[in-house]
Design a protein around this motif. Structure first.
Motif, PDB file in Angstrom:
ATOM      1  N   CYS A 142     -51.347  56.092 -15.169  1.00 19.49           N
ATOM      2  CA  CYS A 142     -50.220  56.952 -15.533  1.00 19.49           C
ATOM      3  C   CYS A 142     -50.751  58.339 -15.845  1.00 19.49           C
ATOM      4  O   CYS A 142     -51.351  58.545 -16.888  1.00 19.49           O
ATOM      5  N   SER A 143     -50.526  59.262 -14.965  1.00 21.59           N
ATOM      6  CA  SER A 143     -50.962  60.642 -15.165  1.00 21.59           C
ATOM      7  C   SER A 143     -52.439  60.715 -15.514  1.00 21.59           C
ATOM      8  O   SER A 143     -52.874  61.474 -16.357  1.00 21.59           O
ATOM      9  N   ARG A 190     -43.183  64.993 -24.265  1.00 20.67           N
ATOM     10  CA  ARG A 190     -42.649  63.790 -23.606  1.00 20.67           C
ATOM     11  C   ARG A 190     -41.458  64.099 -22.711  1.00 20.67           C
ATOM     12  O   ARG A 190     -41.098  63.294 -21.849  1.00 20.67           O
ATOM     13  N   TYR A 232     -45.549  64.297 -18.550  1.00 19.09           N
ATOM     14  CA  TYR A 232     -45.824  63.440 -19.696  1.00 19.09           C
ATOM     15  C   TYR A 232     -44.725  62.418 -19.968  1.00 19.09           C
ATOM     16  O   TYR A 232     -44.733  61.764 -21.015  1.00 19.09           O
ATOM     17  N   ARG A 233     -43.790  62.257 -19.064  1.00 20.19           N
ATOM     18  CA  ARG A 233     -42.706  61.302 -19.308  1.00 20.19           C
ATOM     19  C   ARG A 233     -43.223  59.878 -19.490  1.00 20.19           C
ATOM     20  O   ARG A 233     -42.599  59.062 -20.158  1.00 20.19           O
ATOM     21  N   TRP A 234     -44.357  59.585 -18.893  1.00 16.05           N
ATOM     22  CA  TRP A 234     -44.928  58.244 -19.020  1.00 16.05           C
ATOM     23  C   TRP A 234     -45.300  57.910 -20.460  1.00 16.05           C
ATOM     24  O   TRP A 234     -45.476  56.734 -20.815  1.00 16.05           O
ATOM     25  N   THR A 235     -45.404  58.941 -21.334  1.00 17.45           N
ATOM     26  CA  THR A 235     -45.798  58.681 -22.714  1.00 17.45           C
ATOM     27  C   THR A 235     -44.631  58.233 -23.594  1.00 17.45           C
ATOM     28  O   THR A 235     -44.846  57.790 -24.727  1.00 17.45           O
ATOM     29  N   ASP A 255     -43.689  48.226 -21.593  1.00 15.95           N
ATOM     30  CA  ASP A 255     -42.580  49.140 -21.331  1.00 15.95           C
ATOM     31  C   ASP A 255     -41.445  48.390 -20.640  1.00 15.95           C
ATOM     32  O   ASP A 255     -41.488  47.157 -20.500  1.00 15.95           O
ATOM     33  N   ASN A 261     -40.725  48.176 -17.684  1.00 14.48           N
ATOM     34  CA  ASN A 261     -41.154  47.546 -16.431  1.00 14.48           C
ATOM     35  C   ASN A 261     -42.114  46.392 -16.660  1.00 14.48           C
ATOM     36  O   ASN A 261     -42.628  45.815 -15.707  1.00 14.48           O
ATOM     37  N   MET A 313     -48.143  49.286 -23.062  1.00 14.98           N
ATOM     38  CA  MET A 313     -47.317  50.489 -23.119  1.00 14.98           C
ATOM     39  C   MET A 313     -46.374  50.431 -24.308  1.00 14.98           C
ATOM     40  O   MET A 313     -45.152  50.267 -24.175  1.00 14.98           O
TER      41      MET A 313
END
Length: 312
Positions: free
Chosen positions: A6-7, A95, A100-103, A126, A128, A133
């Motif tokens: 993730c990023s 965020r 940074y949306r993955w955070t 998360d 998913n 996460m």
């Protein structure tokens, strides 16, 4: 489940990111990488939220030993002059940025409804289903990243400044009970109610309303007085015997799990108990006042009349 990047940060089933290389940027280029202004006075964020977070970071910084304090100041951008609290809301600000949306899921834990326990394998993932996460996994993984600081290399495998800011922020998040709330009501966000005279929700009551109300009613909005009372609690007050245990963690996994379990138990015992959507929390003033007094205020303030409703 395999590792998922993730990023540039790696999440895996064993909750370690040490095998992954994060994007390499200059440590002190935070305002360029996030669009953040150097001046906290013009940050576009709720000023009350700043108050709520800053007090925790100032207390945290004051507890560091000399070596940790030096390392922290080396990692912070020069313009904050060693003040970690100046960047305490950075993880909340970034965020919303695409990069940074993955955070976002790293700030909380969604517990199955009516479960007043925390089980890492069940709860830390998360939407998913990606394991690790959640805020508990984030604390362990950013701690793992910061361990590379001791290697003293010129080209470390992680952005240590970001790791520091994420870690210090998430340690605060995991101790807020509604961040370990029920999935069905989104940690209290979906429980609309009134906090005395204005509309709010259960999440916001615990995230800022209690502290902001107490700051206004007991300290005349003087943050420094509140900080001094908190400091007295751990120097010679009700927390003084506990401070040594805060400095040691033999097993990070067990420590983080204990923090999450404690927050979940508080959420069930005090946060959710007797609360229904649409109600006014004025009838819970006595409970909330005693919780706040016991947790934050100095002993001489325990004589306050908690039956007097704060006026907003």
């Amino acid at each position: 489940m395999g590792n998922i990047s993730c990023s540039g940060v790696c999440f895996g089933h064993n909750s370690t990111w040490s095998s992954c290389l994060e994007q390499r940027r200059p440590y002190h280029d935070l305002q360029n990488s996030t669009g953040m202004s150097k001046s906290p006075l013009i940050w576009e964020i709720d000023s009350k939220k700043i108050v709520q977070i800053i007090y925790g970071f100032k207390v945290f910084s004051s507890l560091l030993d000399a070596g940790a304090d030096e390392a922290m100041k080396n990692l912070l951008p020069d313009y904050v002059k060693g003040d970690l609290s100046a960047l305490c809301i950075w993880p909340d600000q970034i965020r919303i940025l695409y990069k940074y949306r993955w955070t976002s899921p790293l700030h909380y834990i969604n517990i199955p409804d009516n479960k007043c326990s925390f089980v890492y394998s069940r709860d830390c993932h998360d939407s998913n289903g990606v394991q690790g996460m959640c805020v508990a996994g984030a604390i362990m993984n950013f701690t793992s990243q910061l361990l590379h600081y001791e290697e003293g290399t010129d080209d470390p495998p992680h952005n240590m400044t970001e790791a520091l800011l994420f870690l210090s922020h998430f340690v605060g998040d995991i101790h807020q009970p509604m961040y370990v709330g029920f999935a069905g009501d989104e940690g209290g966000n979906a429980i609309a109610l009134r906090w005395f005279r204005h509309k709010s929700n259960l999440y916001h009551v615990w995230d800022k309303e209690i502290i902001v109300t107490a700051l206004k009613d007991y300290y005349e909005d003087n943050l420094e007085l509140l900080l001094k009372d908190i400091a007295r609690n751990y120097t010679d007050g009700i927390w003084s015997d506990d401070v040594p245990s805060w400095s040691h963690c033999e097993d990070l996994y067990n420590c983080v799990n204990r923090w999450a379990k404690e927050s979940k138990q508080i959420a069930c015992k005090w946060g959710y108990k007797g609360v229904e959507s649409g109600m006014t929390l004025a009838d819970k003033t006595i409970q909330l006042c005693h919780i706040y007094t016991q947790s934050l205020l100095n002993s001489h303030l325990q004589e306050l009349n908690c039956t007097d409703s704060p006026q907003l």
